[in-house]
Design a protein around this motif. Structure first.
Motif, PDB file in Angstrom:
ATOM      1  N   LEU A   1     -16.557   3.077  -6.952  1.00 12.88           N
ATOM      2  CA  LEU A   1     -16.908   4.390  -5.934  1.00 12.88           C
ATOM      3  C   LEU A   1     -16.814   4.092  -3.877  1.00 12.88           C
ATOM      4  O   LEU A   1     -15.883   4.250  -3.747  1.00 12.88           O
ATOM      5  N   LEU A   2     -17.230   2.373  -4.401  1.00 18.70           N
ATOM      6  CA  LEU A   2     -17.376   2.339  -3.400  1.00 18.70           C
ATOM      7  C   LEU A   2     -15.936   1.176  -2.830  1.00 18.70           C
ATOM      8  O   LEU A   2     -15.745   1.827  -1.069  1.00 18.70           O
ATOM      9  N   ALA A   3     -15.712   0.407  -3.239  1.00 16.40           N
ATOM     10  CA  ALA A   3     -14.042   0.248  -2.960  1.00 16.40           C
ATOM     11  C   ALA A   3     -13.085   1.823  -2.295  1.00 16.40           C
ATOM     12  O   ALA A   3     -12.974   1.490  -1.645  1.00 16.40           O
ATOM     13  N   ALA A   4     -13.559   2.840  -3.591  1.00 17.15           N
ATOM     14  CA  ALA A   4     -12.438   3.207  -3.171  1.00 17.15           C
ATOM     15  C   ALA A   4     -13.071   4.146  -1.452  1.00 17.15           C
ATOM     16  O   ALA A   4     -12.381   5.278  -0.889  1.00 17.15           O
ATOM     17  N   SER A   5     -13.940   5.047  -1.378  1.00 16.76           N
ATOM     18  CA  SER A   5     -14.747   5.269  -0.034  1.00 16.76           C
ATOM     19  C   SER A   5     -14.320   4.815   1.294  1.00 16.76           C
ATOM     20  O   SER A   5     -14.142   4.586   2.173  1.00 16.76           O
ATOM     21  N   GLU A   6     -13.788   2.901   0.422  1.00 17.54           N
ATOM     22  CA  GLU A   6     -13.268   2.213   1.733  1.00 17.54           C
ATOM     23  C   GLU A   6     -11.762   2.416   2.483  1.00 17.54           C
ATOM     24  O   GLU A   6     -12.012   2.110   3.281  1.00 17.54           O
ATOM     25  N   LEU A   7     -11.463   2.394   0.849  1.00 11.38           N
ATOM     26  CA  LEU A   7      -9.690   2.700   1.117  1.00 11.38           C
ATOM     27  C   LEU A   7      -9.843   3.787   1.814  1.00 11.38           C
ATOM     28  O   LEU A   7      -8.960   4.089   3.026  1.00 11.38           O
ATOM     29  N   TRP A   8     -10.102   5.366   1.806  1.00 13.15           N
ATOM     30  CA  TRP A   8     -10.520   6.798   1.986  1.00 13.15           C
ATOM     31  C   TRP A   8     -10.701   6.312   3.604  1.00 13.15           C
ATOM     32  O   TRP A   8      -9.801   6.519   4.511  1.00 13.15           O
ATOM     33  N   GLU A   9     -11.992   5.261   4.294  1.00 16.65           N
ATOM     34  CA  GLU A   9     -12.461   5.124   4.944  1.00 16.65           C
ATOM     35  C   GLU A   9     -11.176   4.660   5.874  1.00 16.65           C
ATOM     36  O   GLU A   9     -11.432   4.803   7.025  1.00 16.65           O
ATOM     37  N   GLU A  10     -10.919   3.998   6.120  1.00 15.79           N
ATOM     38  CA  GLU A  10      -9.328   3.213   6.584  1.00 15.79           C
ATOM     39  C   GLU A  10      -8.039   4.085   6.565  1.00 15.79           C
ATOM     40  O   GLU A  10      -7.716   4.009   7.609  1.00 15.79           O
ATOM     41  N   GLY A  11      -7.982   4.560   5.891  1.00 17.58           N
ATOM     42  CA  GLY A  11      -6.893   5.614   6.201  1.00 17.58           C
ATOM     43  C   GLY A  11      -6.958   6.855   6.634  1.00 17.58           C
ATOM     44  O   GLY A  11      -6.468   7.217   8.035  1.00 17.58           O
ATOM     45  N   GLN A  12      -8.589   7.664   7.638  1.00 17.50           N
ATOM     46  CA  GLN A  12      -9.170   8.241   8.301  1.00 17.50           C
ATOM     47  C   GLN A  12      -8.768   7.336   9.713  1.00 17.50           C
ATOM     48  O   GLN A  12      -8.444   8.126  10.494  1.00 17.50           O
TER      49      GLN A  12
ATOM     50  N   ARG B   1      -3.500   6.737  14.963  1.00 14.48           N
ATOM     51  CA  ARG B   1      -2.263   7.102  15.393  1.00 14.48           C
ATOM     52  C   ARG B   1      -2.126   8.162  16.250  1.00 14.48           C
ATOM     53  O   ARG B   1      -2.064   8.867  16.575  1.00 14.48           O
ATOM     54  N   PRO B   2      -0.760   7.773  17.300  1.00 15.33           N
ATOM     55  CA  PRO B   2      -0.038   8.622  17.976  1.00 15.33           C
ATOM     56  C   PRO B   2       0.158   9.786  18.058  1.00 15.33           C
ATOM     57  O   PRO B   2       1.043   9.894  16.868  1.00 15.33           O
ATOM     58  N   PRO B   3      -0.251  11.163  18.467  1.00 12.00           N
ATOM     59  CA  PRO B   3       0.226  12.651  18.252  1.00 12.00           C
ATOM     60  C   PRO B   3       2.350  12.289  18.467  1.00 12.00           C
ATOM     61  O   PRO B   3       2.821  11.403  19.495  1.00 12.00           O
ATOM     62  N   PRO B   4       2.246  13.787  16.985  1.00 15.45           N
ATOM     63  CA  PRO B   4       4.185  13.665  17.542  1.00 15.45           C
ATOM     64  C   PRO B   4       4.341  13.959  19.064  1.00 15.45           C
ATOM     65  O   PRO B   4       4.115  14.538  19.349  1.00 15.45           O
TER      66      PRO B   4
END
Length: 124
Positions: free
Chosen positions: A104-115, A121-124
């Motif tokens: 769960l900790l590793a998955a939450s960290e991956l989710w935070e990194e994605g956020q 990311r620059p707006p389109p």
């Protein structure tokens, strides 16, 4: 080339994983199941790997480290049934619980990194 974030900026999950890795590594002695070979060796190997990955993640953050932690967490959850844990009931419940926390900790960290990547990311 990937940009390494400064040492000050790290996910709290890496530090929690480090502590959980130490608990896993020490669990044969803390829970008195050193006489059961399979769970003891499993705890030492998996705990050591989690500690090493956590230190690596604290020093240099990479997503693959979290994926390996997820794999180790799932292994720790399944290992009581894949290895013979019949002589160590304390090992079974602790390894399932600790494996679930690691996953769960590793998955939450991956989710935070994605956020974080989405915000950067620059707006389109």
């Amino acid at each position: 080339m990937a940009v390494v974030k400064p040492f000050i900026y790290r996910h709290w999950q890496d530090w929690a994983d480090l502590m959980l890795g130490m608990l896993i590594l020490l669990s044969p002695w803390l829970l008195s199941f050193t006489e059961a070979q399979a769970p003891t060796v499993n705890a030492i190997v998996v705990g050591g790997l989690i500690i090493a990955l956590s230190v690596l993640a604290i020093r240099h953050l990479e997503a693959w480290e979290e994926w390996v932690q997820i794999a180790l967490g799932v292994w720790l959850i399944l290992s009581p049934w894949l290895l013979d844990y019949s002589a160590a009931n304390g090992a079974r419940s602790s390894h399932v619980a600790l494996g679930l926390l690691i996953t769960l900790l590793a998955a939450s960290e991956l989710w935070e990194e994605g956020q974080e990547r989405e915000r950067e990311r620059p707006p389109p």
